[in-house]
Design an enzyme around this catalytic site. Structure first.
Site, PDB file in Angstrom:
ATOM      1  N   ASP A  16      45.871  42.043  42.891  1.00  0.00           N
ATOM      2  CA  ASP A  16      45.024  41.839  41.641  1.00  0.00           C
ATOM      3  C   ASP A  16      43.625  42.064  41.829  1.00  0.00           C
ATOM      4  O   ASP A  16      43.112  42.101  42.931  1.00  0.00           O
ATOM      5  CB  ASP A  16      45.425  40.510  41.111  1.00  0.00           C
ATOM      6  N   LEU A  17      42.945  42.739  40.681  1.00  0.00           N
ATOM      7  CA  LEU A  17      41.576  43.034  40.818  1.00  0.00           C
ATOM      8  C   LEU A  17      40.781  41.776  40.252  1.00  0.00           C
ATOM      9  O   LEU A  17      40.080  40.967  40.778  1.00  0.00           O
ATOM     10  CB  LEU A  17      40.981  44.426  40.036  1.00  0.00           C
ATOM     11  N   ASP A  18      40.652  41.679  38.878  1.00  0.00           N
ATOM     12  CA  ASP A  18      39.868  40.845  37.892  1.00  0.00           C
ATOM     13  C   ASP A  18      40.243  39.402  38.425  1.00  0.00           C
ATOM     14  O   ASP A  18      41.340  38.997  38.426  1.00  0.00           O
ATOM     15  CB  ASP A  18      40.421  40.936  36.690  1.00  0.00           C
ATOM     16  N   ASP A 188      45.108  35.608  41.261  1.00  0.00           N
ATOM     17  CA  ASP A 188      44.620  34.509  40.784  1.00  0.00           C
ATOM     18  C   ASP A 188      45.430  33.926  39.514  1.00  0.00           C
ATOM     19  O   ASP A 188      45.477  32.850  39.164  1.00  0.00           O
ATOM     20  CB  ASP A 188      43.305  34.598  40.254  1.00  0.00           C
TER      21      ASP A 188
END
Length: 237
Positions: A16-18, A188
């Protein structure tokens, strides 16, 4: 690092990025502010448009068209266009204005402060395994210096429905030509990242950077491991 279940052989990792590779909150707050500032200055009819008004339009649009959630850029464009139409602009004026506003949105959206440990960790991991980014958002890894670590970058909308739907997980496994059980997804969000990855058959790593509590009603949805910092993944090397 806390293990809930043993890891199988790793042949690739997806990320994931954000809020996984960086703190996304400051850039979102700045993007929302700059977006509304642009709209207020774009046309006199929009001068009184407030942040609450804009967010209300977004919610209403998603309620009417739930599937729009899967492409946040299109959702935002439609919301801006709707705000302009509601203010009295013509269809053509609203489309031109929404295009201009999205240039502002995407410029600010990728003004991300990426921690040095993110770069060093991804560099180390990518030297051993192929990495793929899987994001529900519209931040640009190219603009913030992260693209070079990833074999593929998959975005909800162009590359399928948003996590926890399995579209992008399946596409990542197909692009890598690696069985899902040999891929570790790192993220996250317990629902989008952990539940989504586990249900598709991947292994999952939960980054609990804010001291959250984990309670799974279904033990089959436990992540394989939990970490508080991305740099902890260096222990896998």
């Amino acid at each position: 690092m806390h293990f809930y279940r043993p890891l199988q052989e790793l042949r690739a990792l997806t990320f994931d990025l954000d809020d996984t590779l960086y703190d996304n909150r400051p850039v979102i707050a700045r993007t929302e502010y700059e977006s509304v500032q642009f709209l207020q200055q774009y046309h006199p009819a929009l001068r009184c448009l407030g942040q609450d008004d804009y967010q209300r339009l977004r919610r209403e649009l998603c309620q009417r068209e739930p599937e729009i959630y899967h492409d946040v850029s299109h959702w935002r464009w439609r919301s801006i266009e709707l705000a302009m139409r509601n203010a009295g602009l013509s269809e053509r004026e609203a489309r031109v204005g929404a295009d201009a506003a999205m240039e502002v949105v995407l410029r600010w959206r990728s003004q991300i402060d990426v921690p040095a440990e993110t770069h060093s960790t991804l560099a180390a991991l990518s030297a051993r395994w192929p990495l793929v980014a899987i994001t529900n958002g519209n931040a640009s890894p190219e603009a913030c210096g992260l693209a070079g670590y990833f074999r593929h970058i998959l975005r909800a909308g162009p590359d399928g429905r948003a996590k926890p739907r399995q579209d992008m997980y399946a596409l990542a496994a197909a692009r890598l030509n690696v069985p899902p059980c040999n891929i570790l997804h790192v993220g996250d969000d317990l629902e989008a990242d952990v539940t989504g990855a586990i249900r598709y058959g991947m292994q999952a790593c939960w980054i609990n950077g804010r001291g959250g509590n984990f309670a799974a009603a279904d033990a089959r949805l436990l992540p394989h491991l939990e970490i508080s910092r991305l740099a902890s993944l260096a222990a896998l090397l």
